[in-house]
Design an enzyme around this catalytic site. Structure first.
Site, PDB file in Angstrom:
ATOM      1  N   LYS A 146       2.405  -2.593   6.167  1.00 56.85           N
ATOM      2  CA  LYS A 146       2.668  -2.632   4.727  1.00 56.85           C
ATOM      3  C   LYS A 146       4.099  -2.193   4.414  1.00 56.85           C
ATOM      4  CE  LYS A 146      -1.210  -4.307   3.285  1.00 56.85           C
ATOM      5  NZ  LYS A 146      -1.265  -5.641   2.643  1.00 56.85           N
ATOM      6  N   SER A 163       0.848  -1.191   0.000  1.00 57.28           N
ATOM      7  CA  SER A 163       0.000   0.000   0.000  1.00 57.28           C
ATOM      8  C   SER A 163       0.883   1.241   0.000  1.00 57.28           C
ATOM      9  CB  SER A 163      -0.897   0.012   1.243  1.00 57.28           C
ATOM     10  OG  SER A 163      -1.572   1.250   1.381  1.00 57.28           O
ATOM     11  N   TYR A 176      -1.590   0.055  10.077  1.00 57.47           N
ATOM     12  CA  TYR A 176      -1.729  -0.647   8.798  1.00 57.47           C
ATOM     13  C   TYR A 176      -0.554  -0.269   7.892  1.00 57.47           C
ATOM     14  CZ  TYR A 176      -3.696  -1.779   4.179  1.00 57.47           C
ATOM     15  OH  TYR A 176      -3.902  -2.262   2.906  1.00 57.47           O
TER      16      TYR A 176
END
Length: 251
Positions: free
Chosen positions: A160, A143, A156
């Site tokens: 990533k 991401s 998150y």
């Protein structure tokens, strides 16, 4: 007309809808057989039908970080279609939204377990079962949140970023016969990303030089390229697929 993946088999995780399903659709269109995974059997059955039925795809329901599930999926690929040439890691979770100072440590551990540790265990198992002897290619779905700060989804992004570095380490370790690359999408219009744009899509997309958010097919085509022989001299790379938003500092 022959497809570039004729006679090859791909495993795509998190593929009952959204980005994972779009990846699987592109691979099938290019001649591959696919084994798809997700948690819910009903959604997987619908996806298999969309992919052309059992002759093109089979599904195995389970949790992506469950080691027994991983073994079952890989065995299904080899037993059903004869190989496990390609692996696409699209499993990811983001169960929390908010500042790091409010983040539950248990939730953070679960994010790392699913987004990072399961990526490693999948690759270990695919390698042992097939690719170590026969070669292959791997793509991890990361991401843009792993490339710059992402307030609200910060951990998150941490996970990533780890996936991006893991991709580089795996590329060094598994070459020359196995290539490992990653993609880093910005906001793609999926159920997973709804909270990032719902009700304000025009506002969010205005920060993108291409003036639109991504759609799953935007990612599927790039993943297919990275798996193909067209990317045969690429490994350890993370391709940003973001409509140019990193250039502007937008969301």
């Amino acid at each position: 007309m022959a497809g570039r993946f004729d006679g090859r088999t791909a495993i795509v995780t998190g593929a009952s809808r959204g980005i994972g399903l779009a990846i699987a659709q592109r691979l099938v269109a290019d001649g591959a057989k696919v084994v798809i995974t997700a948690r819910k059997q009903e959604a997987l059955d619908t996806a298999v039908a969309e992919l052309g039925g059992p002759g093109a795809a089979v599904a195995v329901a389970g949790s992506g970080d469950d080691l027994a599930h991983q073994d079952e999926v890989i065995a299904t690929a080899i037993d059903t279609f004869g190989s496990a040439d390609y692996f696409v890691n699209n499993t990811g979770i983001n169960p929390v939204y908010g500042p790091l100072m409010d983040l539950d440590v248990g939730a953070a551990r679960k994010i790392m377990e699913v987004n990072v540790m399961s990526t490693l265990s999948w690759v270990q198992k695919v390698n042992a079962a097939w690719q170590r002897e026969h070669g292959g290619a791997i793509v991890n779905v990361a991401s843009v949140a792993g490339l710059r700060p992402a307030p609200g989804i910060a951990f998150y992004g941490v996970s990533k970023a780890a996936v991006i570095h893991l991709t580089e380490e795996l590329a060094v370790e598994l070459g020359p016969d196995i290539r490992v690359n990653a993609v880093a999408p910005a906001v793609v219009k999926t159920r997973f990303a709804t909270a990032l744009y719902e009700g304000r899509e025009d506002e969010v997309s205005s920060a993108y030089p291409l003036k639109r958010l991504g759609v799953p097919d935007d990612i599927g085509s790039v993943v297919a390229f990275l798996l193909s022989d067209d990317a045969g001299w690429m490994t350890g790379q993370t391709l940003t697929i973001d409509g140019g938003v990193l250039l502007t500092g937008g969301v």
